[in-house]
Design a protein around this motif. Structure first.
Motif, mmCIF file in Angstrom:
data_model
loop_
_atom_site.group_PDB
_atom_site.id
_atom_site.type_symbol
_atom_site.label_atom_id
_atom_site.label_comp_id
_atom_site.label_asym_id
_atom_site.label_seq_id
_atom_site.Cartn_x
_atom_site.Cartn_y
_atom_site.Cartn_z
ATOM 1 N N VAL A 56 11.867 -10.284 -2.613
ATOM 2 C CA VAL A 56 11.963 -11.545 -3.348
ATOM 3 C C VAL A 56 12.575 -12.626 -2.461
ATOM 4 C CG1 VAL A 56 13.200 -12.694 -5.216
ATOM 5 C CG2 VAL A 56 11.995 -10.551 -5.647
ATOM 6 N N LEU A 111 13.805 -14.802 -9.852
ATOM 7 C CA LEU A 111 13.072 -13.581 -9.518
ATOM 8 C C LEU A 111 14.034 -12.464 -9.121
ATOM 9 C CD1 LEU A 111 10.035 -14.998 -7.482
ATOM 10 C CD2 LEU A 111 10.210 -14.562 -9.933
ATOM 11 N N CYS A 196 1.144 -10.985 -8.584
ATOM 12 C CA CYS A 196 2.307 -11.762 -8.137
ATOM 13 C C CYS A 196 2.335 -12.095 -6.654
ATOM 14 C CB CYS A 196 3.628 -11.114 -8.556
ATOM 15 S SG CYS A 196 4.425 -10.053 -7.338
ATOM 16 N N LEU A 243 8.578 -12.600 -13.537
ATOM 17 C CA LEU A 243 8.316 -11.425 -12.709
ATOM 18 C C LEU A 243 8.715 -10.172 -13.473
ATOM 19 C CD1 LEU A 243 7.626 -10.120 -9.922
ATOM 20 C CD2 LEU A 243 10.055 -10.397 -9.342
#
Length: 464
Positions: A56, A111, A196, A243
């Motif tokens: 991330v 996230l 994603c 997410l």
């Protein structure tokens, strides 16, 4: 947030330490809940937490090697601390690219909180003591529902969520086309869910953001569904605002099907082929034959040969009934959006008739064989039953596993280690099916759909 910049003159990449306090979902917890979360993140889950958090924090990386970020930031660490006010996350030697003027980028922080939330949920709510509950199809579906609800994904409202599948390694023309389709979907008020990552997972979201702004749509959902084995190779793109990390690829695929109201497939590689076969195998079951589920394969004119090859492979292996469950639209984003919008309206009518929820598709039957996690060992890959004469949905399940194993060998750390140790996977089956599979995979390699970084070395051998 409290922060200090770490001086690292010997490093080629700058890093920072940070102390951040989560908002939303992790900010109102009891002392007992915080303690359980800290224990989960500090135990056997810690290395997994560290790997996902680093993915991330390096969002936007051009590499799809899951070990690249770890090698670039070997001293990175993350700790979850307990305070009376809730949870505190401490980052040590975190990538400086996640910060601007000494502050962590807000989207990156959100996230990161999602990573902690989902991994803690897995450890606490899906731990060994709940293993018996995951030994039935109903139990797995309930676990998928629980994870999505905990992530606040399941919101009441009219069906409007389009799942977009496609490769992370695609050409410029194909990427621009995904943006155009996303734009047309956004103009019609549709939200986007993808895997994603970059490429075809980012393009539809990027296009939809402009359309949503034009339509003054203020509540937007750009949902990214991933899993621990792949997040390091496909870091979340910066547009994702929801997410969710599922425990494994099978629960990730089920989540796509349960929350999506229709699916658009762009050009991709083996991961995209795996997703197509998963969905077709489910839709071919007798229980699901009358279930409306719009499925469109689309791309620009340059991608037409790709979809022709996919279509031939599906007709050869699964038959004409499988091909009847999707349509192919080439070079027409407006037509794609119109067809998807009309299909979702039929989904809405069906859900009303069946008294099924709009936010989670309980009606679709997903069998146990599609829910069991597949461990792609060399023995398991060689034992796949890829022969004619089997029920199409059963053959689709093993074909899906074959592609899943190749994905693991390409971009998942465990799979890459197996290939390095024991050599390529061997895939066996009927001669015509293996020839078609080999041609399909060769096409993926020639079109550079397997990997973004480095020269691709096949992790498989196709044998008749």
């Amino acid at each position: 947030m409290e922060m200090k910049i770490t001086e690292t003159p010997a490093r080629t990449l700058p890093v920072q330490d940070a102390r951040i306090y989560p908002r939303g979902g992790l900010d109102v917890l009891s002392r007992a809940e915080v303690a359980r979360l800290r224990d989960a993140s500090g135990g056997g889950m810690h290395e997994l937490l560290r790997r996902c958090a680093l993915a991330v924090l390096t969002s936007g990386s051009a590499s799809d090697d899951p070990r690249a970020a770890r090698d670039l930031y070997p001293d990175f660490d993350i700790q979850v601390a307990q305070q009376d006010r809730g949870v505190r996350i401490d980052l040590v030697n975190a990538p400086a690219m996640a910060f601007v003027d000494g502050e962590i980028i807000r989207g990156v922080a959100e996230l990161l909180f999602a990573v902690v939330r989902d991994l803690a949920y897995m450890a606490i709510e899906m731990g060994p003591q709940y293993a018996a509950e995951l030994e039935s199809s109903e139990g797995i579906t309930n676990a998928v529902f629980g994870l999505l609800r905990n992530a606040r994904i399941l919101n009441p409202g009219d069906p409007n969520l389009v799942v977009c599948w496609g490769g992370h390694s695609i050409g410029r023309d194909e990427y621009l086309y995904t943006k155009q389709v996303g734009y047309e979907l956004g103009l019609r008020g549709l939200d986007i869910c993808t895997g994603c990552g970059p490429g075809a997972m980012k393009g539809p979201m990027k296009g939809a953001t402009i359309a949503h702004a034009k339509q003054r749509k203020h509540v937007t959902r750009y949902i990214g569904l991933t899993e621990p084995g792949i997040i390091a190779a496909e870091s979340p793109n910066p547009i994702v605002n929801h997410l969710v990390i599922m425990p494994d690829i099978e629960k990730r695929l089920e989540a796509f099907v349960r929350i999506g109201h229709g699916i658009i497939v762009f050009a991709g590689g083996v991961g995209t082929a795996e997703e197509i076969l998963y969905l077709l195998g489910i839709l071919l079951r007798e229980e699901n034959k009358d279930l409306p589920f719009p499925l469109i394969l689309t791309g620009p004119t340059v991608a037409a040969p790709y979809f022709e090859q996919i279509d031939r492979f599906i007709r050869l292996t699964l038959g004409e009934a499988a091909a009847a469950r999707y349509e192919i639209i080439i070079g027409d984003p407006v037509a794609v959006a119109r067809r998807m919008s009309a299909g979702i309206k039929r989904v809405r009518e069906h859900r009303l008739e069946q008294k099924d929820s709009f936010f989670f598709n309980w009606s679709i039957e997903i069998p146990w064989e599609y829910q069991q996690p597949f461990m792609p060992t060399h023995e398991a890959m060689a034992a796949l039953d890829l022969h004619h004469g089997r029920p199409p949905h059963a053959l689709a399940a093993d074909l899906r596993r074959a592609f899943s194993g190749i994905v693991a060998g390409n971009v998942k750390e465990d799979g890459m280690r197996r290939i390095e140790q024991f050599g390529p996977f061997e895939i066996h089956g009927d001669a015509d099916m293996m020839q078609a599979l080999d041609e399909l995979l060769r096409g993926f390699v020639e079109q550079r759909r397997m990997k973004i970084s480095g020269e691709y070395q096949p992790c498989y051998k196709v044998l008749a």
